[in-house]
Design a protein around this motif. Structure first.
Motif, PDB file in Angstrom:
ATOM      1  N   SER A   2      12.270 -13.063  -4.128  1.00  0.00           N
ATOM      2  CA  SER A   2      11.998 -14.398  -3.632  1.00  0.00           C
ATOM      3  C   SER A   2      11.238 -14.337  -2.192  1.00  0.00           C
ATOM      4  O   SER A   2      10.423 -15.153  -1.815  1.00  0.00           O
ATOM      5  N   ILE A   4       9.877 -11.874  -0.787  1.00  0.00           N
ATOM      6  CA  ILE A   4       8.482 -11.255  -0.941  1.00  0.00           C
ATOM      7  C   ILE A   4       7.508 -12.173  -1.499  1.00  0.00           C
ATOM      8  O   ILE A   4       6.730 -12.418  -0.679  1.00  0.00           O
ATOM      9  N   LYS A   5       8.035 -13.033  -2.217  1.00  0.00           N
ATOM     10  CA  LYS A   5       7.073 -14.134  -2.722  1.00  0.00           C
ATOM     11  C   LYS A   5       6.554 -15.241  -1.502  1.00  0.00           C
ATOM     12  O   LYS A   5       5.710 -15.418  -1.232  1.00  0.00           O
ATOM     13  N   LEU A   8       4.512 -13.651   0.874  1.00  0.00           N
ATOM     14  CA  LEU A   8       3.016 -13.506   0.478  1.00  0.00           C
ATOM     15  C   LEU A   8       2.401 -14.918   0.575  1.00  0.00           C
ATOM     16  O   LEU A   8       1.134 -14.852   1.122  1.00  0.00           O
ATOM     17  N   ILE A   9       2.899 -16.047   0.318  1.00  0.00           N
ATOM     18  CA  ILE A   9       2.478 -17.425   0.321  1.00  0.00           C
ATOM     19  C   ILE A   9       2.238 -17.631   1.784  1.00  0.00           C
ATOM     20  O   ILE A   9       1.053 -18.075   2.022  1.00  0.00           O
ATOM     21  N   MET A  11       1.725 -15.537   4.229  1.00  0.00           N
ATOM     22  CA  MET A  11       0.566 -14.739   4.802  1.00  0.00           C
ATOM     23  C   MET A  11      -0.870 -15.296   4.240  1.00  0.00           C
ATOM     24  O   MET A  11      -1.881 -15.329   5.141  1.00  0.00           O
ATOM     25  N   LYS A  12      -0.754 -15.729   3.086  1.00  0.00           N
ATOM     26  CA  LYS A  12      -2.040 -16.307   2.364  1.00  0.00           C
ATOM     27  C   LYS A  12      -2.441 -17.655   3.256  1.00  0.00           C
ATOM     28  O   LYS A  12      -3.477 -17.592   3.834  1.00  0.00           O
ATOM     29  N   ASN A  13      -1.374 -18.429   3.322  1.00  0.00           N
ATOM     30  CA  ASN A  13      -1.580 -19.402   4.178  1.00  0.00           C
ATOM     31  C   ASN A  13      -2.027 -19.544   5.698  1.00  0.00           C
ATOM     32  O   ASN A  13      -2.905 -20.014   6.051  1.00  0.00           O
ATOM     33  N   SER A  15      -3.387 -16.640   7.007  1.00  0.00           N
ATOM     34  CA  SER A  15      -4.747 -16.359   7.340  1.00  0.00           C
ATOM     35  C   SER A  15      -5.986 -17.212   6.973  1.00  0.00           C
ATOM     36  O   SER A  15      -6.898 -17.257   7.499  1.00  0.00           O
ATOM     37  N   LEU A  71       0.769  -5.183  -4.107  1.00  0.00           N
ATOM     38  CA  LEU A  71       1.298  -6.275  -3.478  1.00  0.00           C
ATOM     39  C   LEU A  71       1.146  -5.878  -1.974  1.00  0.00           C
ATOM     40  O   LEU A  71       0.795  -6.946  -1.145  1.00  0.00           O
ATOM     41  N   ILE A  74      -2.556  -6.178  -1.020  1.00  0.00           N
ATOM     42  CA  ILE A  74      -2.894  -7.571  -0.719  1.00  0.00           C
ATOM     43  C   ILE A  74      -2.623  -7.878   0.817  1.00  0.00           C
ATOM     44  O   ILE A  74      -3.217  -8.624   1.515  1.00  0.00           O
ATOM     45  N   ALA A  78      -4.737  -9.643   3.662  1.00  0.00           N
ATOM     46  CA  ALA A  78      -4.435 -10.631   4.438  1.00  0.00           C
ATOM     47  C   ALA A  78      -4.580 -10.303   5.965  1.00  0.00           C
ATOM     48  O   ALA A  78      -5.152 -11.131   6.694  1.00  0.00           O
TER      49      ALA A  78
END
Lengths: 198, 198
Positions: A2, A4-5, A8-9, A11-13, A15, A71, A74, A78
């Motif tokens: 969780s 890692i999830k 990732l969320i 890093m996306k937000n 960037s 992953l 990705i 990002a």
């Protein structure tokens, strides 16, 4: 897994936010926004380091490793987006003579990004974004909130707003004007509804 | 000079759209969206070439040259953002085993990107975005429209929608569901207003 999830969320937000902020820094020649992008880039770098560490710990089999590799690629992409946004912001930080064309780009772009602080007496304080129907009322989407030294990215309808919060919002010039007046307490929510019904 | 401005606006819009599309390509493992990103990257590359050419022609003095240099650096940074988005999309094109974490990222991200085609019988056709109040009604922001082989980026309130248009829109899961139903003609605009008032 969780965590890692969550990385990732974030890093996306981050960037995506950096790209928005970097373009607005250039168009409005805002060193503040540009410096924010730099700070966020450091954050994205450490998140990328963190996700690598966590993935190494999480891998238990070849199958795991294969999926985790995608992953990590990705996360790497990002970070590239974040780096490119920082390059854009750096142009502002080092200082440049704005070409008159920027003013035209800004005026013709139907998306503006503004930063407004909620003042005492504003109806925005102590309410959630959902309760305020801010997007519907003003057409402005709040992309981030700075509260003291911390940031809230990708706020949702349950996110509460408080006095002294700085909102980073994206929308039209008309909406920007409404939001600035709401945040300063110059107009009330009811007055906005009247304006729109006219 | 107006053509330099138009190129800059298009590079900004395209690179932002590419970041959106690339993340959605990864999260939904969509090769179509990823291929679109690749096509757009070629477009951004040629725009960057074009802006360099036009700037060289436009420079008349040292002062001009200085301002145009900043402009070219910005175009370069926009291309870097586009390239980074392409790197992200390439992960999808070469094929990867999606880690279960992606599904969680997708479910927890409050921004979804969907692609919907306007079918015969849909109330969306032959109306402008402004007339439809689509953002207010569904919470979905249309970021691009594909009409036959051409694209409309950053549509505004005057942009008309027609049957067979493919809309690329960003918003919540709830809004995505509403927009899909509207585009397929399964529900009417009035039914949506009823749903929201409930």
């Amino acid at each position: 897994m969780s965590s890692i999830k969550d990385i990732l969320i974030e890093m996306k937000n981050l960037s995506e936010l950096m790209v928005d902020l970097a373009y607005s820094a250039v168009l409005f020649n805002s060193k503040d926004a540009a410096k924010e992008v730099s700070k966020l880039e450091n954050k994205v770098n450490s998140l990328n380091y963190e996700i690598k560490k966590q993935s190494l710990v999480a891998a238990r089999s070849n199958e795991d490793a294969e999926k985790l590799t995608a992953l990590l690629e990705i996360a790497e992409a990002a970070e590239s987006i974040a780096n490119a946004a920082k390059d854009l912001a750096d142009i502002v930080i080092k200082g440049f003579k704005p070409h008159p064309v920027f003013k035209m780009v800004m005026e013709e772009s139907d998306k503006m990004i503004i930063s407004v602080k909620i003042q005492h007496g504003s109806e925005l304080s102590n309410k959630s974004l959902g309760e305020l129907f801010l997007a519907n009322r003003t057409g402005m989407r709040v992309i981030a909130i700075r509260r003291d030294e911390s940031w809230i990215y990708g706020p949702d309808k349950n996110t509460m707003l408080y006095i002294e919060d700085t909102l980073i919002a994206k929308g039209t010039e008309f909406g920007s004007d409404l939001l600035r007046k709401l945040a300063s307490g110059k107009i009330s929510l009811d007055e906005i509804s009247d304006l729109i019904d006219e």
